[in-house]
Design an enzyme around this catalytic site. Structure first.
Site, PDB file in Angstrom:
ATOM      1  N   ARG A 288     -12.505 -18.587   4.452  1.00  0.00           N
ATOM      2  CA  ARG A 288     -11.676 -18.803   5.634  1.00  0.00           C
ATOM      3  C   ARG A 288     -12.428 -18.940   6.937  1.00  0.00           C
ATOM      4  NH1 ARG A 288      -6.822 -14.897   3.722  1.00  0.00           N
ATOM      5  NH2 ARG A 288      -6.247 -16.404   2.137  1.00  0.00           N
TER       6      ARG A 288
ATOM      7  N   ALA B 292       0.836  -1.199   0.000  1.00  0.00           N
ATOM      8  CA  ALA B 292       0.000   0.000   0.000  1.00  0.00           C
ATOM      9  C   ALA B 292       0.876   1.255   0.000  1.00  0.00           C
ATOM     10  CB  ALA B 292      -0.934  -0.007   1.208  1.00  0.00           C
TER      11      ALA B 292
HETATM   12  C1  LIG Z   1       1.536 -15.053   5.772  1.00  0.00           C
HETATM   13  C2  LIG Z   1       0.595 -14.173   5.009  1.00  0.00           C
HETATM   14  C3  LIG Z   1       0.201 -14.514   3.718  1.00  0.00           C
HETATM   15  C4  LIG Z   1      -0.667 -13.706   2.995  1.00  0.00           C
HETATM   16  N1  LIG Z   1      -1.041 -14.068   1.722  1.00  0.00           N
HETATM   17  C5  LIG Z   1      -1.858 -13.248   1.006  1.00  0.00           C
HETATM   18  C6  LIG Z   1      -2.228 -13.569  -0.339  1.00  0.00           C
HETATM   19  O1  LIG Z   1      -1.828 -14.575  -0.887  1.00  0.00           O
HETATM   20  N2  LIG Z   1      -3.008 -12.718  -1.013  1.00  0.00           N
HETATM   21  C7  LIG Z   1      -3.482 -11.566  -0.448  1.00  0.00           C
HETATM   22  O2  LIG Z   1      -4.177 -10.818  -1.110  1.00  0.00           O
HETATM   23  N3  LIG Z   1      -3.132 -11.234   0.817  1.00  0.00           N
HETATM   24  C8  LIG Z   1      -2.338 -12.045   1.562  1.00  0.00           C
HETATM   25  N4  LIG Z   1      -2.013 -11.699   2.849  1.00  0.00           N
HETATM   26  C9  LIG Z   1      -2.394 -10.389   3.383  1.00  0.00           C
HETATM   27  C10 LIG Z   1      -1.482  -9.310   2.849  1.00  0.00           C
HETATM   28  O3  LIG Z   1      -0.171  -9.803   2.762  1.00  0.00           O
HETATM   29  C11 LIG Z   1      -1.432  -8.088   3.726  1.00  0.00           C
HETATM   30  O4  LIG Z   1      -2.706  -7.694   4.068  1.00  0.00           O
HETATM   31  C12 LIG Z   1      -0.760  -6.948   2.993  1.00  0.00           C
HETATM   32  O5  LIG Z   1       0.504  -7.345   2.541  1.00  0.00           O
HETATM   33  C13 LIG Z   1      -0.629  -5.718   3.845  1.00  0.00           C
HETATM   34  O6  LIG Z   1       0.111  -4.751   3.130  1.00  0.00           O
HETATM   35  P1  LIG Z   1       0.266  -3.278   3.660  1.00  0.00           P
HETATM   36  O7  LIG Z   1       0.955  -2.525   2.600  1.00  0.00           O
HETATM   37  O8  LIG Z   1      -1.048  -2.776   4.122  1.00  0.00           O
HETATM   38  O9  LIG Z   1       1.178  -3.397   4.946  1.00  0.00           O
HETATM   39  P2  LIG Z   1       2.566  -4.153   5.224  1.00  0.00           P
HETATM   40  O10 LIG Z   1       3.096  -4.868   4.070  1.00  0.00           O
HETATM   41  O11 LIG Z   1       2.357  -4.878   6.497  1.00  0.00           O
HETATM   42  O12 LIG Z   1       3.551  -2.966   5.467  1.00  0.00           O
HETATM   43  C14 LIG Z   1       3.481  -2.156   6.604  1.00  0.00           C
HETATM   44  C15 LIG Z   1       4.572  -1.134   6.514  1.00  0.00           C
HETATM   45  O13 LIG Z   1       4.398  -0.196   7.557  1.00  0.00           O
HETATM   46  C16 LIG Z   1       5.605   0.001   8.231  1.00  0.00           C
HETATM   47  N5  LIG Z   1       5.282   0.347   9.609  1.00  0.00           N
HETATM   48  C17 LIG Z   1       4.455  -0.286  10.467  1.00  0.00           C
HETATM   49  N6  LIG Z   1       4.425   0.358  11.645  1.00  0.00           N
HETATM   50  C18 LIG Z   1       5.240   1.418  11.529  1.00  0.00           C
HETATM   51  C19 LIG Z   1       5.636   2.471  12.403  1.00  0.00           C
HETATM   52  N7  LIG Z   1       5.178   2.568  13.652  1.00  0.00           N
HETATM   53  N8  LIG Z   1       6.522   3.378  11.939  1.00  0.00           N
HETATM   54  C20 LIG Z   1       7.019   3.308  10.662  1.00  0.00           C
HETATM   55  N9  LIG Z   1       6.656   2.354   9.805  1.00  0.00           N
HETATM   56  C21 LIG Z   1       5.781   1.418  10.230  1.00  0.00           C
HETATM   57  C22 LIG Z   1       6.362  -1.275   8.078  1.00  0.00           C
HETATM   58  O14 LIG Z   1       7.742  -1.049   8.191  1.00  0.00           O
HETATM   59  C23 LIG Z   1       5.979  -1.684   6.674  1.00  0.00           C
HETATM   60  O15 LIG Z   1       6.819  -1.050   5.742  1.00  0.00           O
HETATM   61  C24 LIG Z   1      -1.156 -12.530   3.593  1.00  0.00           C
HETATM   62  C25 LIG Z   1      -0.766 -12.181   4.885  1.00  0.00           C
HETATM   63  C26 LIG Z   1       0.067 -13.021   5.607  1.00  0.00           C
HETATM   64  C27 LIG Z   1       0.384 -12.683   7.022  1.00  0.00           C
END
Ligand SMILES: Cc1cc2nc3c(=O)[nH]c(=O)nc-3n(C[C@H](O)[C@H](O)[C@H](O)COP(=O)(O)OP(=O)(O)OC[C@H]3O[C@@H](n4cnc5c(N)ncnc54)[C@H](O)[C@@H]3O)c2cc1C
Ligand code: SF4
Ligand code: SF4
Ligand code: FES
Lengths: 639, 282
Positions: free
Chosen positions: A297, A14
């Site tokens: 799920r 994201a």
């Molecule tokens: C094992 C696993 C498998 C999955 N498989 C799938 C799949 O096959 N298909 C699917 O659609 N979804 C899947 N999901 C869900 C999906 O991976 C996540 O919902 C998604 O990657 C979240 O992305 P994001 O960009 O929101 O956050 P994230 O990728 O979690 O990134 C969060 C970011 O915020 C930063 N951050 C957090 N807190 C702070 C802070 N206090 N200060 C500064 N930086 C901070 C971190 O450093 C990181 O860069 C899976 C999840 C898991 C756990």
């Protein structure tokens, strides 16, 4: 425009897609992350990403059906217009990723291959080996690096976000801390995008990465941002029990033909492979003949839980069932699932190609998150339509802006002006239950679609006239000073004695155990009340916490200890919302209210934090359900 | 057993250890500690109870919650880097019993199966220590900029799908693209040395990791638009000619990236590129 800047907190899918989109729109981006962005939690996603595609389309599938599945899968709790826009964009997002060089699996002809995933009867999941999340994250990481090399994105890696700076109701920056030097300082910005992912660590062990404390969300919550549907926590049916983490066994194992079973005879200790077919209980297939092992799920989780906990039929009397792939050709499995099968072998020592895996449910994803708004798009039927009959022609074709108005400045903005939430940290799209392979999509959609909203807000909204760069320093300095005080108070406790009851690690562990026991697969009023008093007790103990390291350099245990305080507040919101929702819907299952109650509860729970008293309250709020009529979510279960 | 386990004698030893591991034992962790850049290093020992399935990270978590040495002295929690705990993010890389690898996938049963066995943990030596086991690997990401490791797309607008690609080509690129920038290959490389001066990064040996990433993007139809620029970067000082072909890198890569194959392929490409440049009079 040159004086304007945007801050993106979080470098998962994201945050990176937002950074790329906003930088492309001509605004400099400061990107903050706890870890080098290439190591963000998105890297863990294995299974794939959903989108309608040409093959499925010719078989009768459509973007509209993807939308319908998502709303139905979410048990009619999601605001519907944003889901429609997301599903409509999905194929374009796949095309873009393809152009970025994501090595999607290919058919013999060289086109993108597809697999079956939970909640759909069509193959609509795109994948890159068994590490789709890694591959998508890397593609966005590479594009971000390109902007970085051109000076349009500035990275602050190993920086921790401590809170938004809100002046006159508008977010104008953040306070952050360098995790190496421990320097705390404020940063100005005309808009702040939170993209900090999920909060599995509130439950102790989960499938999430170790940085997924959700503290960033909680810090926004404390600063006045609302927290929507906090009780909606997805428990993944198939994880590998482990000492430090519950590692996910991807849904693609079931999608590729994995069968879930237990021995028909309780306490049968025979080697699974010597148990004849007739003596195996394929309970998902028997209970859900239509979807079988690929039920969504929450249903799979509850059935596995039921088999083990209520019926006592778990393998070896433990909380575990077989997930069996051994009937498939080992070479086929290697080709399709190598990455995830290797994980199992690496951490358990058995090869799943030849031995059935042992799995049990684990906390996995937060559908709830920062409450966000949107501007409805142009598709507004006079009456909501009935659930779409799978495979029939779609009532509408693709067009930009039918679900959400493209570029509207408030799309995915929280209740605090200028503070946005993208990806897993917001509460949009997935309602009460997320369909597999829809999360990566929502993260990318937020960044790519709503990134324009951020740019438009900065240009045309209040920052246009009063950029944050021109504001008085006082508010910024005060915000940084407040965080420095919080740090000094906590560090001042080092060496003050104290027993285990005030050890932040012990408090964190007890919180995880309690939340897992009371607030996951099965919930009830009395148990939630007990959980709330436990959380209150832990909050009290935390106020007397004693830390073990007062180093002024790279003090990791301090950082964790501080996060525990934030996790406790988020937990309180989850428990209170779970208590308020006196019905069962999606991932939220109450033994005392086992059915869905649309008349009272087809509404979001919205948690609010009162900064003056520290009190957390939860209320219900109307949702947008103008497009599809709710109907019972049964997935064809045989009664 | 996967093929990797069959071919690697160390892996076979680990599998044997796993089978003989004693339940309910305690293991000694010897940890090389350092309070920050420029500070001296020291060793500390911790006794850690090992539950079934424990790995180095779960033991470090135990130490973080109970920072008391074998001698009974209270100390500070050990600092280390980690993320996914599934060997897919690369964060937790360190030197374990003398070999660089990921700590999250280092099962104690594999290394220390008997009561009182010792696990030795050290930070990587080719990157500056931040604190204890945590090192600063920014140079590794900087090297990805050096070789322009990205596909130069025209922007995020809807311009249709990417190029058609054969399953074989996808297979090659997918393998290369699994590299998680962990740095094991650099730690093991005799030509890649600690360099704290950022100004010298662009002229110091780039290492197998970035060479292989350059290949990944040269293999992509659109990525190849920057092919010449990548080859220029690999031709210069600190480029591919510094590789002594010791092949240590490929042996330690946890993702089994065909690094020597990448080095050979890029070596050939650089030679041809050099000849072409020569004839163009550049
Ligand atoms: C094992 C696993 C498998 C999955 N498989 C799938 C799949 O096959 N298909 C699917 O659609 N979804 C899947 N999901 C869900 C999906 O991976 C996540 O919902 C998604 O990657 C979240 O992305 P994001 O960009 O929101 O956050 P994230 O990728 O979690 O990134 C969060 C970011 O915020 C930063 N951050 C957090 N807190 C702070 C802070 N206090 N200060 C500064 N930086 C901070 C971190 O450093 C990181 O860069 C899976 C999840 C898991 C756990
Ligand atoms: S082959 Fe080259 S890159 Fe690999 S270890 Fe040897 S010198 Fe280093
Ligand atoms: S090539 Fe292998 S060892 Fe080197 S950084 Fe990539 S994954 Fe690590
Ligand atoms: S923690 Fe991600 S590789 Fe070990």
């Amino acid at each position: 425009m040159s004086q304007h800047r945007v801050i993106v907190v979080g470098g998962g899918l994201a945050g990176l897609s937002a950074s790329v989109r906003i930088a492309e729109a001509g605004l400099p981006v400061d990107l903050f992350s706890l870890v080098p962005v290439k190591r963000s939690h998105s890297v863990c996603a294995q299974g794939g990403i959903n989108a309608c595609n040409d093959v499925a389309r010719q078989q009768g599938y459509s973007e509209y059906e993807h939308f319908d599945e998502t709303v139905y899968g979410g048990d009619f709790l999601a605001d519907q217009h944003p889901v429609l826009e997301m599903a409509m964009w999905a194929p374009k997002i796949i095309d873009l990723l393809d152009r970025m060089g994501v090595p999607f699996n290919r058919t013999a002809e060289g086109r993108r291959d597809l697999r079956l995933f939970g909640g759909s009867l069509f193959k609509r999941t795109h994948f890159a080996g068994a590490t789709t999340g890694q591959q998508l994250l890397y593609a966005l990481d590479e594009q971000t690096r390109r902007f970085e090399s051109e000076g349009k994105v500035t990275k602050y890696e190993f920086w921790e976000f401590l809170g938004p700076i809100v002046e006159d109701g508008r977010c104008v920056g953040i306070v952050a801390q360098d995790m190496r030097t421990m320097q705390i300082r404020s940063f100005r910005a005309d808009a702040v995008v939170m993209a900090t992912g999920g909060n599995g660590l509130v439950f102790g062990k989960s499938t999430n990465s170790v940085i997924c404390t959700g503290a960033a969300l909680a810090r926004c919550f404390r600063a006045g941002a609302w927290y929507g549907n906090p009780e909606m926590i997805q428990v993944h049916p198939t994880a590998i029990p482990g000492a430090d983490k519950l590692r996910l066994m991807s849904e693609s194992a079931r999608g590729e033909g994995g069968r879930v079973w237990v021995p028909r005879k309780k306490g049968d200790t025979r080697d699974p492979k010597s148990i004849p077919e007739a003596e195996r209980y394929y309970f998902l297939e028997e209970r859900y003949p239509k979807y079988g092992n690929i039920v969504p799920r929450d249903i799979a989780t509850r059935e596995i839980f039921d088999i083990c906990v209520n019926e006592g039929m778990g393998v070896d009397g433990k909380n575990q069932v077989y997930l069996d792939l051994t009937h498939k050709d080992p070479d086929y499995l290697t080709r399709k699932l190598e990455g995830i099968l290797d994980i199992y072998e690496k951490f358990v020592g058995d090869d799943p190609r030849f031995t059935p895996m042992r799995i049990f449910p684990a906390v996995h994803y937060s559908m709830g998150g920062l409450w966000t708004q949107f501007v409805k798009g142009s598709y507004n039927p006079a009456e909501p339509r009935k659930k779409h009959a799978s495979g029939t022609p779609a009532p509408i074709d693709w067009k930009v802006g039918q679900g959400m108005l493209h570029g509207a400045p408030t799309n995915m903005m929280t209740n605090i002006e200028g503070l946005y939430a993208f990806g897993e940290v917001n509460f949009a799209y997935h309602g009460a239950n997320r369909l597999g392979a829809n999360a990566l999509l929502s993260c990318l959609f937020d960044g790519l679609f709503c990134g324009l909203s951020v740019a438009n807000y900065v240009r045309d909204g209040k920052p246009g006239k009063t950029p944050a760069s021109g504001m008085a320093a006082q508010a910024f300095d005060a915000a940084a000073a407040k965080e420095a005080d919080r740090m000094n108070r906590l560090l001042g406790t080092v060496g003050k004695g104290g027993d285990a009851s005030v050890n932040p690690y012990a408090i964190g562990k007890e919180l995880g155990d309690e939340m897992t026991a009371a607030c996951t697969v099965v919930r009830s009023g009395p148990r939630l009340a007990q959980c709330l008093s436990k959380v209150t007790e832990l909050r009290d103990r935390y106020s007397r916490a004693v830390l073990s390291d007062d180093a002024s350099w790279t003090n990791q245990s301090f950082s964790y200890s501080r996060a525990v305080g934030d996790m406790l507040i988020a937990a309180e919101a989850m428990v209170k919302a779970a208590d308020l929702r006196k019905e069962s819907r999606g991932a939220h299952y109450r033994t005392d209210f086992p059915t869905r109650d649309d008349s009272q509860f087809m509404k979001s729970t919205v948690a609010k934090h009162d900064p003056a008293t520290g009190a957390v309250s939860v209320e219900l709020q109307e949702i947008d359900h103008a497009l599809i009529l709710p109907e019972a979510r049964t997935y064809g279960k045989k009664s | 057993m996967s093929t990797a386990t069959k071919l690697d004698p160390a892996a076979a030893q680990r599998a044997a250890n796993r089978k003989s591991a004693k339940a309910g034992r305690t293991v000694i962790f010897r940890v090389k500690r350092c309070e920050g850049p420029g500070k001296p290093s020291r060793w500390e020992e911790f006794k850690v109870p090992v539950p079934p399935g424990a790995n180095v990270i779960s033991c470090l978590q135990h130490i973080a919650a109970n920072p008391v040495t074998t001698q009974g002295a209270r100390t500070t929690p050990v600092v280390w880097d980690s993320g996914c705990l599934e060997e897919v993010c690369g964060a937790c890389t360190m030197v374990i019993n003398g070999r660089v690898r990921q700590s999250c996938s280092a099962l104690i049963d594999d290394y220390a199966p008997q009561e009182g066995d010792v696990m030795v943990l050290e930070p990587m030596s080719k990157f500056p220590v931040v604190r204890d086991l945590w090192v600063d690997r920014s140079r590794l990401f900087h090297n990805l900029q050096r070789v322009k490791a990205w596909v130069p797309i025209d922007g995020t607008y809807d311009l249709g799908s990417g190029p058609i690609e054969s399953p074989a080509s996808q297979g090659t690129r997918y393998k290369l693209s699994e590299c998680m920038s962990c740095g094991c290959c650099l730690e093991a490389c005799p030509q890649f040395n600690l360099e704290e001066d950022k100004a010298a990064w662009d002229t110091s040996f780039i290492g197998a990791h970035a060479i292989s990433q350059a290949r990944l993007f040269n293999e992509h139809a659109t990525g190849a638009i920057l092919k010449d620029e990548r080859l220029d970067a690999l031709m210069g000082q600190g480029g591919i000619n510094d590789c002594g072909n010791a092949q240590n890198c490929v042996k330690v890569c946890p993702k089994h990236i065909p690094l020597t194959e990448s080095i050979a392929a890029m070596g050939r490409a650089v030679t041809i590129h050099g000849i072409k440049k020569f004839f163009r009079g550049e």
